[in-house]
Design a protein around this motif. Sequence first.
Motif, PDB file in Angstrom:
ATOM      1  N   LYS A 199       2.761   1.156  -9.438  1.00  0.00           N
ATOM      2  CA  LYS A 199       3.334   0.698  -8.168  1.00  0.00           C
ATOM      3  C   LYS A 199       2.231   0.298  -7.199  1.00  0.00           C
ATOM      4  O   LYS A 199       2.361  -0.686  -6.473  1.00  0.00           O
ATOM      5  N   TYR A 200       1.152   1.030  -7.175  1.00  0.00           N
ATOM      6  CA  TYR A 200       0.034   0.703  -6.289  1.00  0.00           C
ATOM      7  C   TYR A 200      -0.587  -0.630  -6.704  1.00  0.00           C
ATOM      8  O   TYR A 200      -0.896  -1.469  -5.850  1.00  0.00           O
ATOM      9  N   ILE A 201      -0.744  -0.823  -7.993  1.00  0.00           N
ATOM     10  CA  ILE A 201      -1.328  -2.074  -8.496  1.00  0.00           C
ATOM     11  C   ILE A 201      -0.422  -3.248  -8.132  1.00  0.00           C
ATOM     12  O   ILE A 201      -0.893  -4.303  -7.691  1.00  0.00           O
ATOM     13  N   GLU A 202       0.875  -3.060  -8.289  1.00  0.00           N
ATOM     14  CA  GLU A 202       1.817  -4.127  -7.942  1.00  0.00           C
ATOM     15  C   GLU A 202       1.771  -4.420  -6.439  1.00  0.00           C
ATOM     16  O   GLU A 202       1.785  -5.582  -6.013  1.00  0.00           O
ATOM     17  N   GLU A 203       1.685  -3.377  -5.627  1.00  0.00           N
ATOM     18  CA  GLU A 203       1.620  -3.550  -4.177  1.00  0.00           C
ATOM     19  C   GLU A 203       0.384  -4.350  -3.772  1.00  0.00           C
ATOM     20  O   GLU A 203       0.465  -5.268  -2.935  1.00  0.00           O
ATOM     21  N   ILE A 204      -0.739  -4.026  -4.353  1.00  0.00           N
ATOM     22  CA  ILE A 204      -1.985  -4.754  -4.062  1.00  0.00           C
ATOM     23  C   ILE A 204      -1.859  -6.208  -4.514  1.00  0.00           C
ATOM     24  O   ILE A 204      -2.260  -7.134  -3.804  1.00  0.00           O
ATOM     25  N   ALA A 205      -1.297  -6.417  -5.699  1.00  0.00           N
ATOM     26  CA  ALA A 205      -1.144  -7.782  -6.210  1.00  0.00           C
ATOM     27  C   ALA A 205      -0.237  -8.603  -5.299  1.00  0.00           C
ATOM     28  O   ALA A 205      -0.509  -9.779  -5.033  1.00  0.00           O
ATOM     29  N   ARG A 206       0.826  -8.007  -4.789  1.00  0.00           N
ATOM     30  CA  ARG A 206       1.756  -8.744  -3.927  1.00  0.00           C
ATOM     31  C   ARG A 206       1.165  -9.002  -2.542  1.00  0.00           C
ATOM     32  O   ARG A 206       1.232 -10.118  -2.026  1.00  0.00           O
ATOM     33  N   LYS A 207       0.581  -7.976  -1.923  1.00  0.00           N
ATOM     34  CA  LYS A 207       0.121  -8.118  -0.536  1.00  0.00           C
ATOM     35  C   LYS A 207      -1.195  -8.871  -0.415  1.00  0.00           C
ATOM     36  O   LYS A 207      -1.329  -9.779   0.398  1.00  0.00           O
ATOM     37  N   LYS A 208      -2.162  -8.496  -1.186  1.00  0.00           N
ATOM     38  CA  LYS A 208      -3.501  -9.072  -1.009  1.00  0.00           C
ATOM     39  C   LYS A 208      -3.713 -10.335  -1.830  1.00  0.00           C
ATOM     40  O   LYS A 208      -4.398 -11.253  -1.399  1.00  0.00           O
ATOM     41  N   LEU A 209      -3.154 -10.356  -3.019  1.00  0.00           N
ATOM     42  CA  LEU A 209      -3.371 -11.509  -3.895  1.00  0.00           C
ATOM     43  C   LEU A 209      -2.225 -12.513  -3.843  1.00  0.00           C
ATOM     44  O   LEU A 209      -2.276 -13.548  -4.495  1.00  0.00           O
ATOM     45  N   LYS A 210      -1.150 -12.172  -3.112  1.00  0.00           N
ATOM     46  CA  LYS A 210       0.020 -13.049  -2.950  1.00  0.00           C
ATOM     47  C   LYS A 210       0.630 -13.432  -4.295  1.00  0.00           C
ATOM     48  O   LYS A 210       1.044 -14.565  -4.517  1.00  0.00           O
ATOM     49  N   MET A 211       0.673 -12.489  -5.219  1.00  0.00           N
ATOM     50  CA  MET A 211       1.240 -12.734  -6.547  1.00  0.00           C
ATOM     51  C   MET A 211       2.725 -12.385  -6.533  1.00  0.00           C
ATOM     52  O   MET A 211       3.183 -11.572  -5.742  1.00  0.00           O
ATOM     53  N   VAL A 212       3.467 -13.014  -7.437  1.00  0.00           N
ATOM     54  CA  VAL A 212       4.897 -12.740  -7.578  1.00  0.00           C
ATOM     55  C   VAL A 212       5.210 -12.549  -9.050  1.00  0.00           C
ATOM     56  O   VAL A 212       4.460 -12.980  -9.932  1.00  0.00           O
ATOM     57  N   LYS A 213       6.369 -11.954  -9.308  1.00  0.00           N
ATOM     58  CA  LYS A 213       6.802 -11.773 -10.692  1.00  0.00           C
ATOM     59  C   LYS A 213       7.395 -13.082 -11.209  1.00  0.00           C
ATOM     60  O   LYS A 213       7.837 -13.932 -10.426  1.00  0.00           O
ATOM     61  N   PRO A 214       7.413 -13.247 -12.519  1.00  0.00           N
ATOM     62  CA  PRO A 214       8.028 -14.470 -13.058  1.00  0.00           C
ATOM     63  C   PRO A 214       9.514 -14.541 -12.663  1.00  0.00           C
ATOM     64  O   PRO A 214      10.198 -13.526 -12.599  1.00  0.00           O
ATOM     65  N   ASN A 215       9.987 -15.729 -12.394  1.00  0.00           N
ATOM     66  CA  ASN A 215      11.381 -16.002 -12.024  1.00  0.00           C
ATOM     67  C   ASN A 215      11.779 -15.333 -10.719  1.00  0.00           C
ATOM     68  O   ASN A 215      12.960 -15.140 -10.457  1.00  0.00           O
ATOM     69  N   GLU A 216      10.842 -14.968  -9.888  1.00  0.00           N
ATOM     70  CA  GLU A 216      11.141 -14.361  -8.602  1.00  0.00           C
ATOM     71  C   GLU A 216      11.201 -15.476  -7.558  1.00  0.00           C
ATOM     72  O   GLU A 216      10.367 -16.368  -7.531  1.00  0.00           O
ATOM     73  N   ILE A 229      10.952 -16.745  -3.720  1.00  0.00           N
ATOM     74  CA  ILE A 229      10.267 -16.372  -2.490  1.00  0.00           C
ATOM     75  C   ILE A 229      10.909 -17.129  -1.335  1.00  0.00           C
ATOM     76  O   ILE A 229      11.097 -18.346  -1.385  1.00  0.00           O
ATOM     77  N   TYR A 230      11.240 -16.401  -0.285  1.00  0.00           N
ATOM     78  CA  TYR A 230      11.805 -17.003   0.916  1.00  0.00           C
ATOM     79  C   TYR A 230      10.773 -16.903   2.033  1.00  0.00           C
ATOM     80  O   TYR A 230      10.205 -15.845   2.284  1.00  0.00           O
ATOM     81  N   LEU A 231      10.547 -17.993   2.728  1.00  0.00           N
ATOM     82  CA  LEU A 231       9.622 -18.019   3.848  1.00  0.00           C
ATOM     83  C   LEU A 231      10.415 -18.223   5.143  1.00  0.00           C
ATOM     84  O   LEU A 231      11.299 -19.085   5.213  1.00  0.00           O
ATOM     85  N   ASP A 232      10.112 -17.487   6.156  1.00  0.00           N
ATOM     86  CA  ASP A 232      10.751 -17.618   7.458  1.00  0.00           C
ATOM     87  C   ASP A 232       9.922 -18.576   8.290  1.00  0.00           C
ATOM     88  O   ASP A 232       8.832 -18.239   8.742  1.00  0.00           O
ATOM     89  N   ILE A 233      10.411 -19.790   8.467  1.00  0.00           N
ATOM     90  CA  ILE A 233       9.633 -20.783   9.187  1.00  0.00           C
ATOM     91  C   ILE A 233       9.635 -20.515  10.690  1.00  0.00           C
ATOM     92  O   ILE A 233       8.766 -20.988  11.415  1.00  0.00           O
TER      93      ILE A 233
END
Length: 99
Positions: A71-88, A90-94
């Motif tokens: 979970k920690y590795i996934e958190e770092i990948a999502r927050k710092k590296l801006k990575m996502v899972k396949p077929n995920e 992403i919604y951006l709030d403009i």
Amino acid sequence: MNKRKKFIGQYIVVGMFLCLVGISLIGGVATQIIKSAKYKNDIICLKNEIKNTEKEIKSLKEAKKKIDNDKYIEEIARKKLKMVKPNEIIYLDINRGSN
């Protein structure tokens, strides 16, 4: 009287020799006491260093446990590296940037 002068001379020589031996012994004992005090200080410093190193090892082991967690590795990948899972998706709030 001649014999008496010989004995006095011998006593003086023996007395000087004993004084020299005594001074040497006192100097040796003093040196050993000083060395002993220094070694005691060194031992105290090394024990403190060991305690600090053990604390550091403990904190590093705890950090390693945290890093090994998926979970920690996934958190770092999502927050710092801006990575996502396949077929995920992403919604951006403009509107978020304009406030």
